[in-house]
Enzyme design. Structure first.
Site, PDB file in Angstrom:
ATOM      1  N   LEU A 100       0.880  -1.169   0.000  1.00 21.31           N
ATOM      2  CA  LEU A 100       0.000   0.000   0.000  1.00 21.31           C
ATOM      3  C   LEU A 100       0.914   1.214   0.000  1.00 21.31           C
ATOM      4  CD1 LEU A 100      -2.738  -0.893   2.684  1.00 21.31           C
ATOM      5  CD2 LEU A 100      -2.980  -0.951   0.198  1.00 21.31           C
ATOM      6  N   ASP A 101       0.506   2.273  -0.702  1.00 19.93           N
ATOM      7  CA  ASP A 101       1.326   3.488  -0.748  1.00 19.93           C
ATOM      8  C   ASP A 101       1.485   4.090   0.656  1.00 19.93           C
ATOM      9  OD1 ASP A 101       1.434   3.238  -3.492  1.00 19.93           O
ATOM     10  OD2 ASP A 101      -0.303   4.547  -3.815  1.00 19.93           O
ATOM     11  N   TYR A 102       2.480   4.951   0.767  1.00 22.20           N
ATOM     12  CA  TYR A 102       2.784   5.638   2.044  1.00 22.20           C
ATOM     13  C   TYR A 102       1.528   6.319   2.617  1.00 22.20           C
ATOM     14  CZ  TYR A 102       5.784   8.522   5.097  1.00 22.20           C
ATOM     15  OH  TYR A 102       6.394   9.114   6.166  1.00 22.20           O
ATOM     16  N   LYS A 190      -5.120   4.682  -7.923  1.00 23.75           N
ATOM     17  CA  LYS A 190      -4.931   6.107  -8.226  1.00 23.75           C
ATOM     18  C   LYS A 190      -4.822   6.320  -9.732  1.00 23.75           C
ATOM     19  CE  LYS A 190      -2.646   7.027  -3.833  1.00 23.75           C
ATOM     20  NZ  LYS A 190      -1.348   7.084  -3.170  1.00 23.75           N
TER      21      LYS A 190
END
Ligand code: URA
Length: 239
Positions: A100-102, A190
């Site tokens: 998962l992204d930051y 995204k």
């Protein structure tokens, strides 16, 4: 002491029946010696090699974490930022399954079971992941219909399993959209929204397969039950 076939099965290498077959075929060694009889008992310290692959006998652990923002999905970070592994106190060498992204929050699995992790991440597994995205603007048919029909990512058409408009905040001009996908491309959600001209302001993964966050608070984790682990194995081995 445990039966050899049980230990092999618990490592995730193969089902117990398959493990029995491997033993009978002479493909299993214990401390350098081939064992072909079923029912031999082994200790945690015994070295087991199956078809040339050394079995990790470290006890397996499986966690579901509700990842908070500002934590990196990795086992270590060269910039010394907090990682998801730092949130789970264990002496086992666990690592995240996928990423998962930051700034993305929500459901993340961590384990030291490489077999299950690889199976879960394999593109052919088609494990459904459900995301809730807060997007800028009022999401409408003109954005959502092309999203439902599929968008091009990395030269490949990606069609979501489901798209649901959950809520529109007309005053703040934001919308909540639930998106279910089964691939795991980099920044996939995204980028999919970007393709239909919607900017993602916040992103949370709310479900992985049958695993939901329920009431797990942000930054908290829980161990998977043995039943959940075997359900995951069943899911990935059926493919
Ligand atoms: N898709 C994204 O864009 N980011 C994530 O963190 C996960 C899926």
């Amino acid at each position: 002491m445990e039966r050899l076939q049980k230990v092999i099965a618990q490592s995730g290498y193969a089902s117990r029946r398959k493990a029995e077959e491997l033993i009978q075929k002479g493909l299993v060694q214990v401390n350098g010696e081939v064992v072909t009889t079923l029912g031999v008992k082994v200790a945690k310290t015994d070295e087991i090699v199956v078809d040339g692959v050394a079995l990790s006998t470290e006890e397996k652990e499986y966690y579901l974490l509700n990842k908070p923002r500002g934590v990196i999905t990795s086992t270590k970070d060269e910039k010394n930022r907090k990682t998801v592994v730092d949130l789970i106190p264990t002496d086992k060498r666990i690592y995240p399954v996928g990423r998962l992204d930051y700034d993305t929050t929500g459901a993340l699995l961590l384990t030291n079971d490489g077999t299950l992790a690889n199976l879960l991440m394999h593109p052919s597994t088609h494990l459904e992941k459900v995301y809730l995205a807060k997007v800028k603007g009022i999401a409408k048919g003109e954005n959502l219909v092309p999203l439902k029909n599929g968008v091009m990512l990395d030269g490949e058409k990606v069609i979501p399993d489901r798209v649901k408009l959950r809520k529109v905040d007309k005053e703040k001009e934001t919308s909540m959209v639930e998106l279910t996908i089964h691939e795991g491309k980099n920044h996939q959600v995204k980028r999919m929204f970007e393709q239909v001209h919607l900017e993602v302001l916040k992103l949370k993964r709310i479900q992985i397969g049958f695993l939901t966050l329920d009431k797990l608070p942000s930054g908290s984790y829980r161990k998977l039950t043995p039943k959940e682990v075997s359900k995951l194995y069943n899911l990935v081995q059926k493919k």
